[in-house]
Scaffold this motif. Structure first.
Motif, PDB file in Angstrom:
ATOM      1  N   ARG A   6      40.634  13.028  43.753  1.00  0.00           N
ATOM      2  CA  ARG A   6      39.457  13.363  44.694  1.00  0.00           C
ATOM      3  C   ARG A   6      39.132  12.429  45.551  1.00  0.00           C
ATOM      4  O   ARG A   6      39.345  11.420  45.303  1.00  0.00           O
ATOM      5  CB  ARG A   6      38.449  14.189  44.098  1.00  0.00           C
ATOM      6  CG  ARG A   6      38.586  15.364  43.206  1.00  0.00           C
ATOM      7  CD  ARG A   6      37.457  15.939  42.507  1.00  0.00           C
ATOM      8  NE  ARG A   6      36.423  15.983  43.186  1.00  0.00           N
ATOM      9  CZ  ARG A   6      35.891  17.169  43.811  1.00  0.00           C
ATOM     10  NH1 ARG A   6      36.628  18.167  43.809  1.00  0.00           N
ATOM     11  NH2 ARG A   6      35.011  17.257  44.734  1.00  0.00           N
ATOM     12  N   THR A   8      36.533  10.534  47.327  1.00  0.00           N
ATOM     13  CA  THR A   8      34.906   9.913  46.944  1.00  0.00           C
ATOM     14  C   THR A   8      34.272   9.141  48.064  1.00  0.00           C
ATOM     15  O   THR A   8      33.147   9.067  48.101  1.00  0.00           O
ATOM     16  CB  THR A   8      34.907   8.910  45.611  1.00  0.00           C
ATOM     17  OG1 THR A   8      36.087   7.754  46.030  1.00  0.00           O
ATOM     18  CG2 THR A   8      35.476   9.703  44.545  1.00  0.00           C
ATOM     19  N   GLY A  41      38.620  17.385  47.101  1.00  0.00           N
ATOM     20  CA  GLY A  41      37.624  16.935  48.002  1.00  0.00           C
ATOM     21  C   GLY A  41      37.612  16.663  49.459  1.00  0.00           C
ATOM     22  O   GLY A  41      36.970  16.021  50.385  1.00  0.00           O
ATOM     23  N   ARG A  43      37.261  17.132  53.439  1.00  0.00           N
ATOM     24  CA  ARG A  43      36.324  17.548  54.352  1.00  0.00           C
ATOM     25  C   ARG A  43      36.688  17.118  55.718  1.00  0.00           C
ATOM     26  O   ARG A  43      36.395  15.778  56.018  1.00  0.00           O
ATOM     27  CB  ARG A  43      35.021  16.537  53.854  1.00  0.00           C
ATOM     28  CG  ARG A  43      34.384  17.024  52.474  1.00  0.00           C
ATOM     29  CD  ARG A  43      33.871  18.455  52.437  1.00  0.00           C
ATOM     30  NE  ARG A  43      33.362  18.596  51.218  1.00  0.00           N
ATOM     31  CZ  ARG A  43      33.960  18.701  49.974  1.00  0.00           C
ATOM     32  NH1 ARG A  43      35.089  19.185  50.089  1.00  0.00           N
ATOM     33  NH2 ARG A  43      33.403  19.027  48.799  1.00  0.00           N
ATOM     34  N   ASP A  67      28.641  18.878  53.155  1.00  0.00           N
ATOM     35  CA  ASP A  67      28.332  19.420  51.589  1.00  0.00           C
ATOM     36  C   ASP A  67      28.220  21.157  51.697  1.00  0.00           C
ATOM     37  O   ASP A  67      28.456  21.677  50.525  1.00  0.00           O
ATOM     38  CB  ASP A  67      27.002  18.924  51.310  1.00  0.00           C
ATOM     39  CG  ASP A  67      26.819  17.435  51.046  1.00  0.00           C
ATOM     40  OD1 ASP A  67      27.853  16.896  50.679  1.00  0.00           O
ATOM     41  OD2 ASP A  67      25.847  16.851  50.961  1.00  0.00           O
TER      42      ASP A  67
END
Length: 522
Positions: A6, A8, A41, A43, A67
């Motif tokens: 993922r 981070t 994850g 984005r 988010d």
């Protein structure tokens, strides 16, 4: 980056997500995005779309912060899993609705030179409908289908203020028929020229119009008017909009296609009719455009996620195959990320080209299992469709036996795929034990329930965990190698005498070669 792959922390370079076109094949794309975002994850800072990719972008553009991205991905998945049939996406135009399945079959037979009397009689009965069809075509003949159901859906879900506040920059492609120019629309409705950054005349336009223009694949769907011009599907100029993402500053780009590269080899087209030739030629053109887009991806750091199996056509809508396509997207995304050592390696890359797999043999083994899972599920779905309530159920007992045998084959394949790195789709551990999704109920509640006498039984219920299929022939897809499965054991075909259940022949099941290696040896 964490040990599970993922992301981070944000890498300084902007991250792009490019979503290709493909009609209802956008279900694959939705599954891929769900895994990239939820499990790894992702984005993105820039999101570009073509055709159905633009429809998915519209939903993703509701994220006002990174988010919120998982939330909008869940909304996108909910839309795809809610679709039941083609009327949830498009409607036949009146002139096309006049053409019955019998008329289509008869016309195809006659076009192929098979002039049987009953076919001519069928066409003679169609004179009235054909006249009405010609009248309707004169009034409304710019496309075979309407995108009205899609338009109703996206108008209901859109929140214009939230889209304008999207944290990610977006671009939606479309092609102007008058000029032939590729143009782009952003989250505010502003128009841009082919380079995706130079402002174009006209606009701003409504974001819904921009999405429908991007999805207006002619002649299936009608062109869309906006800003004084007539627009069609952006896929006629760019199938996977990688270049636009890079033009907006994205370094690494994750590209999610809806169809595999190339067009594949077809049977001889020497006797094909005009429609078959036109469809094949259009496919070759789009495949060439898609290939160029993939080359654009390779000019910088990036990762391509594209389907390994053609689950359904771009106009096919049914809950079972859409669910299988979503899960295929999840598995392919997971194994592509795992193969390069995690998404962080892609996003941190500086050199052109996608990172090479750390272990090409491991990726090949994973992909083979993914194909096996998907095709076995598709085969089971097709068999299960014969058990729908209200359909003729001739051979229901043999059909249920065939479904059970496929589920028996599916279980070890799913377990073998799950043992490899990368997450599996939610609920995949149970796919061997339940029916696939269907638009209508089946005559039994699950593959292991017994058929009643009124449903051409009696076939007793069985213990799914202790189940051993009856004799059947296993054919390896591609090589054609054949084995007999007797008492759950693999034996070379020909060593066992032919076995029948009453007067019913032993079924033959074609599977991926990898499945053959997982069937227990005698």
């Amino acid at each position: 980056m964490r040990d599970d792959g993922r992301v981070t922390r944000r890498h300084p370079a902007l991250v792009g997500l490019a979503l290709g076109g493909g009609g209802s094949k956008g279900a694959f794309q939705a599954g891929s995005i769900a895994t990239l975002v939820g499990d790894f994850g992702l984005r993105p800072d820039v999101v570009t779309g073509t055709s159905v990719g633009s429809i998915n972008v519209l939903v993703l553009a509701h994220a006002r912060t990174p988010d919120e991205f998982p939330e909008v991905v869940d909304r996108m998945l909910a839309i795809w899993t809610s679709l039941r049939d083609e009327s949830d996406m498009f409607e036949r135009r009146p002139w096309l609705a006049e053409v019955t399945p019998g008329m289509r079959r008869a016309a195809g037979e006659v076009a192929a030179g098979r002039l049987r009397p009953e076919l001519l009689l069928e066409l003679a009965r169609a004179v009235g409908p054909l006249r009405r069809m010609a009248s309707d075509f004169r009034d409304d003949g710019d496309a075979a289908y309407s995108l009205a159901p899609v338009e109703r859906r996206i108008r209901a879900l859109q929140e214009p203020e939230r889209i304008r506040s999207s944290y990610a920059r977006i671009r939606l492609s479309a092609v102007a028929l008058e000029s032939g120019a590729l143009r782009w629309t952003d989250e505010t409705g502003a128009l841009y020229e082919a380079d995706a950054t130079t402002p174009a005349a006209g606009g701003p336009v409504a974001i819904v119009d921009a999405v429908l223009a991007s999805a207006a694949f002619s002649p299936a769907f009608p062109p869309r008017r906006m800003a004084g011009e007539t627009y069609v599907d952006g896929g006629f100029r760019t199938v996977i909009p990688v270049r636009a993402a890079r033009a907006l500053g994205a370094g690494p780009v994750v590209a999610v296609a809806c169809a595999g590269a190339g067009i594949g080899h077809a049977r001889s087209m020497s006797r094909a009719n005009v429609v078959q030739v036109a469809v094949r030629a259009a496919g070759a053109t789009l495949a060439e455009i898609g290939s160029r887009d993939v080359e654009d991806l390779r000019r910088g750091p990036g990762l391509l996620v594209d389907p390994l199996v053609d689950v359904h056509g771009f106009l096919d809508v049914d809950p079972g195959r859409l669910a299988i396509d979503i899960d295929l997207g999840r598995m392919v995304a997971a194994e592509r990320v795992a193969a390069v050592g995690g998404l962080g390696r892609v996003l941190a890359a500086r050199d052109p080209g996608a990172p090479a797999p750390e272990d090409p043999d491991a990726l090949a083994a994973s992909e083979a299992l993914t194909c096996a899972v998907t095709r076995l599920r598709l085969d089971a779905w097709a068999e299960e469709e014969r058990l729908l309530v209200g359909k003729p159920r001739s051979g229901a007992a043999l059909t249920l036996a065939g479904v059970r045998a496929r589920k028996w084959l599916l279980r070890p394949v799913v377990e073998a795929r799950a043992a490899l790195p990368g997450p599996m789709p939610p609920g995949s551990g149970a796919v061997w034990s339940v029916f696939e999704r269907h638009a209508a109920p089946l005559v039994v509640r699950d593959p292991w329930a017994g058929l009643s006498a009124r449903n051409e039984g009696p076939v007793p219920a069985v213990d799914r965990d202790a189940y051993v299929p009856g004799p059947f022939t296993l054919v390896a897809r591609g090589t054609g190698a054949r084995w007999r499965i007797v008492d759950g054991r693999r034996r070379p075909a020909g060593e066992e005498p032919a076995v029948a259940v009453g007067s019913v022949p032993v079924p033959t099941i074609e599977v991926e070669p990898v499945v053959v290696t997982l069937v227990p040896e005698a």
